[in-house]
Enzyme design. Structure first.
Site, PDB file in Angstrom:
ATOM      1  N   ASP A 195       0.846  -1.194   0.000  1.00  0.00           N
ATOM      2  CA  ASP A 195       0.000   0.000   0.000  1.00  0.00           C
ATOM      3  C   ASP A 195       0.891   1.257   0.000  1.00  0.00           C
ATOM      4  OD1 ASP A 195      -3.046   0.775   0.384  1.00  0.00           O
ATOM      5  OD2 ASP A 195      -1.962   2.012   1.808  1.00  0.00           O
ATOM      6  N   TRP A 196       0.613   2.239   0.863  1.00  0.00           N
ATOM      7  CA  TRP A 196       1.422   3.454   0.908  1.00  0.00           C
ATOM      8  C   TRP A 196       2.869   3.181   1.295  1.00  0.00           C
ATOM      9  CZ3 TRP A 196       1.759   8.373  -0.513  1.00  0.00           C
ATOM     10  CH2 TRP A 196       0.616   8.981  -1.023  1.00  0.00           C
TER      11      TRP A 196
ATOM     12  N   TRP B 195     -12.372   3.444  -3.879  1.00  0.00           N
ATOM     13  CA  TRP B 195     -11.865   3.571  -2.511  1.00  0.00           C
ATOM     14  C   TRP B 195     -11.624   5.040  -2.174  1.00  0.00           C
ATOM     15  CZ3 TRP B 195     -11.511   2.052   2.182  1.00  0.00           C
ATOM     16  CH2 TRP B 195     -10.469   2.460   3.015  1.00  0.00           C
TER      17      TRP B 195
ATOM     18  N   ASP C  36      -7.698  -8.604  -3.749  1.00  0.00           N
ATOM     19  CA  ASP C  36      -7.652  -7.158  -3.546  1.00  0.00           C
ATOM     20  C   ASP C  36      -8.305  -6.426  -4.716  1.00  0.00           C
ATOM     21  OD1 ASP C  36      -7.028  -4.519  -3.022  1.00  0.00           O
ATOM     22  OD2 ASP C  36      -4.867  -4.820  -2.932  1.00  0.00           O
TER      23      ASP C  36
ATOM     24  N   HIS D 156      -6.259  -7.199   0.251  1.00  0.00           N
ATOM     25  CA  HIS D 156      -5.311  -6.096   0.208  1.00  0.00           C
ATOM     26  C   HIS D 156      -4.237  -6.207   1.286  1.00  0.00           C
ATOM     27  CE1 HIS D 156      -3.870  -2.065  -0.606  1.00  0.00           C
ATOM     28  NE2 HIS D 156      -4.110  -1.689   0.643  1.00  0.00           N
TER      29      HIS D 156
END
Length: 303
Positions: free
Chosen positions: A128-129, A168, A254, A283
């Protein structure tokens, strides 16, 4: 940078008794450019001399709790694990104003943290980030980061990751105080109520949630956004100059940063082998992290 930043600090009792999370907290509050803002990180090891360092970077809306299943696998292999919480997340301080949160604010913190910790022989673990930011680090520290473990993430090169991400982003914009435990339970089959609640521990109320609100809007999906230039440079680095070893694991369920995004990233990273596919994972791949960590260590061999 940090002199006039108003920030909140989550009360320590919020973090007591979290399931599967008996790790001691560590803090740094004098990071250059971020003086006065307290940054939390985990630092776990077996104490083996000359150990490889595994740097684990979380995403949104999670924190270092996400790595609780991977850390013991790495430390059992005599590797040191460092897992910081981004500002606005976990046990780190939480700037109140949404405007504080920019791509460069977080990336510069990571860069300075990496330097302050004087890291070498690093396996970078991202999702993710953690990847949007962390994948821009190897080109800055090519002699120090020589292994990658990559899970559902991407590089922010100025276009959307797809309709799942767009949905999202719109959801968080419309529901800035969305129910984190409910979302985690929906995303991770078999997650207990206590584990889901642990993901909400950093956020006593909405004042603490600026980072959670802001991150989706900061993903560099437009050519003019912050982070695009450095992400394009990172993409070029991985295509042309990356010489380290890579292990990729994909949570196949995901809808946001799933197989299509990861297939693009696999083709971008020079020498990336065929990914490990986890059919049951979504995810938050780290919730299946013991298997991923064991497979990555086996793929990397003894070094």
């Amino acid at each position: 940078m940090s002199g006039n930043i108003e920030a909140l600090r989550t009360p320590e009792e919020r973090f007591e008794g979290l399931p599967g999370f008996g790790f001691a907290p560590h803090y740094i509050d004098d990071l250059p450019g971020y003086e006065g803002l307290r940054i939390h990180y985990l630092d776990e090891s077996s104490g083996a001399a000359g150990a490889r360092t595994v740097l684990c970077l979380h995403g949104q809306p999670t924190w270092s709790y996400l790595y609780r299943k991977m850390i013991p696998v790495f430390t059992a292999a005599d590797q040191r694990v460092i897992a910081p919480d981004f500002l606005g997340f976990g046990r780190s301080d939480k700037p109140v104003a949404d405007s504080v949160y920019t791509f460069d604010f977080h990336r510069d913190m990571l860069m300075n943290f990496f330097k302050a910790m004087d890291l070498g022989r690093v396996t970078l673990v991202v999702q993710d980030w953690g990847g949007l930011l962390g994948l821009t680090l190897p080109m800055e520290f090519p002699g120090q980061i020589d292994r990658l473990i990559v899970m559902n993430t991407g590089l922010g090169t100025g276009k959307s990751a797809g309709p799942g991400f767009d949905q999202w982003k719109a959801f968080v914009a419309a529901n800035p105080d969305f129910d984190i435990p409910k979302m985690m339970k929906r995303s991770v089959e078999g997650l207990s109520d206590a584990e889901a609640a642990a993901y909400d521990a950093p956020f006593p109320d909405s004042r603490y949630r600026a980072g959670v609100r802001r991150f989706p809007a900061l993903v560099p999906v437009d050519p003019g956004m912050g982070g695009v230039e450095v992400s394009l440079r990172a993409r070029e680095f991985f295509r042309e100059r990356w010489q380290g070893k890579t292990f990729m694991a994909i949570g196949m369920q995901d809808p946001v940063l799933g197989p299509p995004v990861m297939q693009v990233l696999a083709k971008t990273i020079r020498g990336c082998p065929a990914p490990m596919e986890l059919p049951e994972a979504g995810h938050f791949v780290q919730e299946h992290g013991a298997r991923v960590a064991e497979a990555a260590l086996a793929a990397f061999g003894g070094d």
